[in-house]
Design an enzyme around this catalytic site. Sequence first.
Site, short mmCIF file in Angstrom:
data_model
loop_
_atom_site.label_atom_id
_atom_site.label_comp_id
_atom_site.label_asym_id
_atom_site.label_seq_id
_atom_site.Cartn_x
_atom_site.Cartn_y
_atom_site.Cartn_z
N ASP A 37 40.52 23.88 36.15
CA ASP A 37 40.06 24.43 37.43
C ASP A 37 40.63 23.59 38.56
O ASP A 37 40.91 22.40 38.38
CB ASP A 37 38.53 24.42 37.50
CG ASP A 37 37.98 25.44 38.48
OD1 ASP A 37 37.36 26.42 38.05
OD2 ASP A 37 38.16 25.26 39.70
N ASP A 60 46.16 23.98 39.62
CA ASP A 60 46.37 25.03 40.61
C ASP A 60 47.16 26.11 39.88
O ASP A 60 48.35 25.94 39.59
CB ASP A 60 47.16 24.49 41.80
CG ASP A 60 47.49 25.57 42.83
OD1 ASP A 60 47.20 26.76 42.59
OD2 ASP A 60 48.07 25.21 43.87
N TYR A 148 42.83 42.42 46.82
CA TYR A 148 42.15 42.21 45.54
C TYR A 148 42.36 43.40 44.62
O TYR A 148 42.70 43.25 43.45
CB TYR A 148 40.66 41.98 45.80
CG TYR A 148 39.88 41.56 44.57
CD1 TYR A 148 39.93 40.25 44.10
CD2 TYR A 148 39.06 42.46 43.89
CE1 TYR A 148 39.21 39.85 42.99
CE2 TYR A 148 38.33 42.07 42.78
CZ TYR A 148 38.42 40.77 42.33
OH TYR A 148 37.69 40.38 41.22
N VAL A 181 28.92 40.58 38.78
CA VAL A 181 28.50 39.41 38.02
C VAL A 181 27.91 38.40 39.01
O VAL A 181 28.45 38.18 40.10
CB VAL A 181 29.66 38.77 37.24
CG1 VAL A 181 29.17 37.59 36.40
CG2 VAL A 181 30.33 39.81 36.35
#
Length: 273
Positions: A37, A60, A148, A181
């Site tokens: 992460d 990254d 997105y 979620v």
Amino acid sequence: MRVRDKVVVVTGGASGIGRALALRFAAEGAVGVVVADLDEAGAQAVAGEIGDRATAVQVDVSSEPQVAALANTPFGPVDLFCSNAGIIGGHGLDAPEQEWTSLYAVNVLAHVYAARAVVPSMIARGGGYLLNTCSAAGLISCPGDAPYAVTKAAAIAFAEWVSIHYATKGVKVSVLCPQGVRTAMLAHGIQEDHVTARAVAASGVILDPSDVATAVVEGLEAERFHIFPHPEVAEYARRKSDDPDRWLAGMSQFVDTLTQPRFATPIDNPTEA
């Protein structure tokens, strides 16, 4: 694909779905879990929850060399690479060029980098598995957030391409396509009263990340290409395929309802589980 005795990499593993996947894979008996992460401290915390069978790596995923380095784990070759890291934009036609570039790098190219890093060695060893988190938005679009919706659709298209070309060589692929979620990403959208968050809240049950992890384990064992923690997403995709014009008209009407005065969400506490 059963995770027991496998080496697994999870990007975006410090929180949300990624954290739930890492913990569940460890519980299922993975011999090693790489928690990767950008949030190094968060990744270390998750690895600490797992113990000696986990290691944390700051990464990254928009950097190909950094993604490629994840293939060199202290546990051995990667059996399952979960390309889970993703980001959201929040704009439509007004999205700046940098937003398109950033989302494309993280939501699409990161999957390409992962495949380049591990597919050749998987073929050489007789097989392996890729799990790409692509979102229901990749199949049925995403009100309010053009970058997105587009990048998640592209991620699914890439996963299809990989499956078509490498399934006979032993490399399997699944795309994880959840709807709502309970993560920090959704919580932020709710707080900002964003159209995308309104759409998610109006579309059905908001699952905990652990529920998504359960669906993933079941989907991997069945080796299904589409993994739907929200079963209704499969029906939405079918309707879209059967009658695109009717589906587009319905989605347009749905978006119109989302622009009404502040939307009351069914989420009591939309913070990350």
